[in-house]
Design a protein around this motif. Sequence first.
Motif, PDB file in Angstrom:
ATOM      1  N   ALA A   1     -39.214 -50.847 -56.304  1.00 47.95           N
ATOM      2  CA  ALA A   1     -38.588 -50.905 -57.637  1.00 47.95           C
ATOM      3  C   ALA A   1     -39.099 -49.801 -58.564  1.00 47.95           C
ATOM      4  O   ALA A   1     -38.438 -49.477 -59.556  1.00 47.95           O
ATOM      5  CB  ALA A   1     -38.853 -52.271 -58.277  1.00 47.95           C
ATOM      6  N   TRP A   2     -40.259 -49.221 -58.263  1.00 44.37           N
ATOM      7  CA  TRP A   2     -40.920 -48.209 -59.095  1.00 44.37           C
ATOM      8  C   TRP A   2     -40.789 -48.534 -60.590  1.00 44.37           C
ATOM      9  O   TRP A   2     -40.228 -47.815 -61.373  1.00 44.37           O
ATOM     10  CB  TRP A   2     -40.431 -46.789 -58.782  1.00 44.37           C
ATOM     11  CG  TRP A   2     -41.418 -45.779 -59.311  1.00 44.37           C
ATOM     12  CD1 TRP A   2     -41.325 -45.064 -60.474  1.00 44.37           C
ATOM     13  CD2 TRP A   2     -42.682 -45.445 -58.740  1.00 44.37           C
ATOM     14  NE1 TRP A   2     -42.461 -44.306 -60.654  1.00 44.37           N
ATOM     15  CE2 TRP A   2     -43.313 -44.509 -59.614  1.00 44.37           C
ATOM     16  CE3 TRP A   2     -43.365 -45.835 -57.594  1.00 44.37           C
ATOM     17  CZ2 TRP A   2     -44.579 -43.962 -59.369  1.00 44.37           C
ATOM     18  CZ3 TRP A   2     -44.627 -45.287 -57.343  1.00 44.37           C
ATOM     19  CH2 TRP A   2     -45.209 -44.363 -58.221  1.00 44.37           C
ATOM     20  N   PHE A   3     -41.363 -49.702 -60.930  1.00 45.81           N
ATOM     21  CA  PHE A   3     -41.471 -50.131 -62.336  1.00 45.81           C
ATOM     22  C   PHE A   3     -40.117 -50.225 -63.032  1.00 45.81           C
ATOM     23  O   PHE A   3     -39.989 -49.894 -64.204  1.00 45.81           O
ATOM     24  CB  PHE A   3     -42.422 -49.202 -63.097  1.00 45.81           C
ATOM     25  CG  PHE A   3     -43.738 -49.024 -62.394  1.00 45.81           C
ATOM     26  CD1 PHE A   3     -44.668 -50.045 -62.371  1.00 45.81           C
ATOM     27  CD2 PHE A   3     -44.033 -47.848 -61.721  1.00 45.81           C
ATOM     28  CE1 PHE A   3     -45.866 -49.897 -61.692  1.00 45.81           C
ATOM     29  CE2 PHE A   3     -45.235 -47.686 -61.036  1.00 45.81           C
ATOM     30  CZ  PHE A   3     -46.153 -48.723 -61.032  1.00 45.81           C
ATOM     31  N   GLY A   4     -39.110 -50.677 -62.288  1.00 47.41           N
ATOM     32  CA  GLY A   4     -37.784 -50.856 -62.863  1.00 47.41           C
ATOM     33  C   GLY A   4     -36.943 -49.601 -62.901  1.00 47.41           C
ATOM     34  O   GLY A   4     -35.784 -49.641 -63.308  1.00 47.41           O
ATOM     35  N   MET A   5     -37.518 -48.475 -62.456  1.00 46.41           N
ATOM     36  CA  MET A   5     -36.745 -47.220 -62.458  1.00 46.41           C
ATOM     37  C   MET A   5     -35.780 -47.148 -61.271  1.00 46.41           C
ATOM     38  O   MET A   5     -34.863 -46.341 -61.264  1.00 46.41           O
ATOM     39  CB  MET A   5     -37.679 -46.007 -62.452  1.00 46.41           C
ATOM     40  CG  MET A   5     -38.542 -45.887 -63.699  1.00 46.41           C
ATOM     41  SD  MET A   5     -39.667 -44.459 -63.584  1.00 46.41           S
ATOM     42  CE  MET A   5     -41.080 -45.059 -64.497  1.00 46.41           C
ATOM     43  N   ILE A   6     -36.028 -47.952 -60.225  1.00 49.78           N
ATOM     44  CA  ILE A   6     -35.070 -48.080 -59.118  1.00 49.78           C
ATOM     45  C   ILE A   6     -34.496 -49.486 -59.228  1.00 49.78           C
ATOM     46  O   ILE A   6     -35.171 -50.473 -58.922  1.00 49.78           O
ATOM     47  CB  ILE A   6     -35.741 -47.873 -57.747  1.00 49.78           C
ATOM     48  CG1 ILE A   6     -36.485 -46.542 -57.687  1.00 49.78           C
ATOM     49  CG2 ILE A   6     -34.702 -47.939 -56.632  1.00 49.78           C
ATOM     50  CD1 ILE A   6     -37.268 -46.321 -56.397  1.00 49.78           C
ATOM     51  N   ASP A   7     -33.266 -49.582 -59.701  1.00 47.10           N
ATOM     52  CA  ASP A   7     -32.666 -50.885 -59.981  1.00 47.10           C
ATOM     53  C   ASP A   7     -31.215 -50.893 -59.507  1.00 47.10           C
ATOM     54  O   ASP A   7     -30.401 -50.148 -60.056  1.00 47.10           O
ATOM     55  CB  ASP A   7     -32.744 -51.178 -61.488  1.00 47.10           C
ATOM     56  CG  ASP A   7     -32.379 -52.608 -61.829  1.00 47.10           C
ATOM     57  OD1 ASP A   7     -32.311 -53.437 -60.899  1.00 47.10           O
ATOM     58  OD2 ASP A   7     -32.166 -52.895 -63.026  1.00 47.10           O
TER      59      ASP A   7
END
Length: 372
Positions: free
Chosen positions: A227-233
């Motif tokens: 998810a990389w802190f919500g940057m991949i959503d």
Amino acid sequence: MTNPLDPAKLNAAMEDVHRAGMPGLFAEVRDGDQVWRGAAGVADVATGRPVTADMRHRVGSITKTFTVAAVLQQVERGQIGLDAPISRYLPKLVPGERGDAITVRMLINHTSGLAEYLPYAYPSLKGFPPFADTRPASLDDHRLTRFHSTELIEMGVTAPAVGAPGGTPGLYSNTNYLLLGALLEHVTGTPAEQYITRNVIERAGLRDTELPTTPYVNGPHSQMYEAWFGMIDPPRDYSVHDMSWVGPAASLISTVTDLNRFFGMLLAGEIVSPSSLAQMQRTVPVVSQEGKTIDYGLGLYPMEAAGQSTFWGHGGTVWGAGALAMIRADGKRQMAVAVNLQRWHRLDSSGTPQLHPIDDALAALYRVAMYG
């Protein structure tokens, strides 16, 4: 004291982690002769295929414990001096006064002062840490990139130092462990991965553990969602990835059963000698890549589940996959857990990862696993 294993409570705790947002997880808990294995959630969010407790998984920096075991075997044979300068073995990789000042022990316990190479190999992670300045593009750009460890080592060695050799707190850096791989190859004449396979993995009788040579996970496994802190959503599957970017620092594939077997044998003095194990348990303060100060030994660190007994073990994360293995100091109770989502936290305005319900649910699972 711990209680006997309670399958109903363990299953419920696993389901709570899944309900909190983890797509899938699986675990094995041992207490003496008692063994419990369980799984919750899905291995593939698209198809709903369930996770199972026997799946093979990327276990990240748990690899470091295996690499250190191999190095300490060579220390026991007199081929490596734990407090010898790295320049004695690899003068070209760590040249000059720095190579004379950094010892093998400093590489293992992250007090070398050498920087992390990752933000140089993966340019979109340049700000890391803090994470707010990063972007995940490099994870896709380098899915199938074959890195050579010497080029990665050079990035870490030529980057600005993050501390003086031997200074504390140390700073966790994968550069140290790529150098340990090069050291193993130098003294044994065998590539580090081959040496570790023969002398640690096979010696421990681990049937489902390997240092991969391809981007694929062989055998039954989960997809691995980053998810990389919500940057991949929504989170993206990175189960196919060339692991040459971490090699002997974090590329291992294993199962929860193999991890428990390995740590059980390690603490019983069956992988390295009791005196080497005592060295592994001598700790110094080290700042982790998440910015937390932990006590770190030689490829092992102590953990507290619910603040009672001390457990020894290691955790690990790679893109989309994470694992944690811990064993009570007396070797009686142990646990290995694997999860198929990483960096599930969102960042606050200062770029600090915020607590997530998954964190509390995992902590509760660890308590049930280690104390009943």
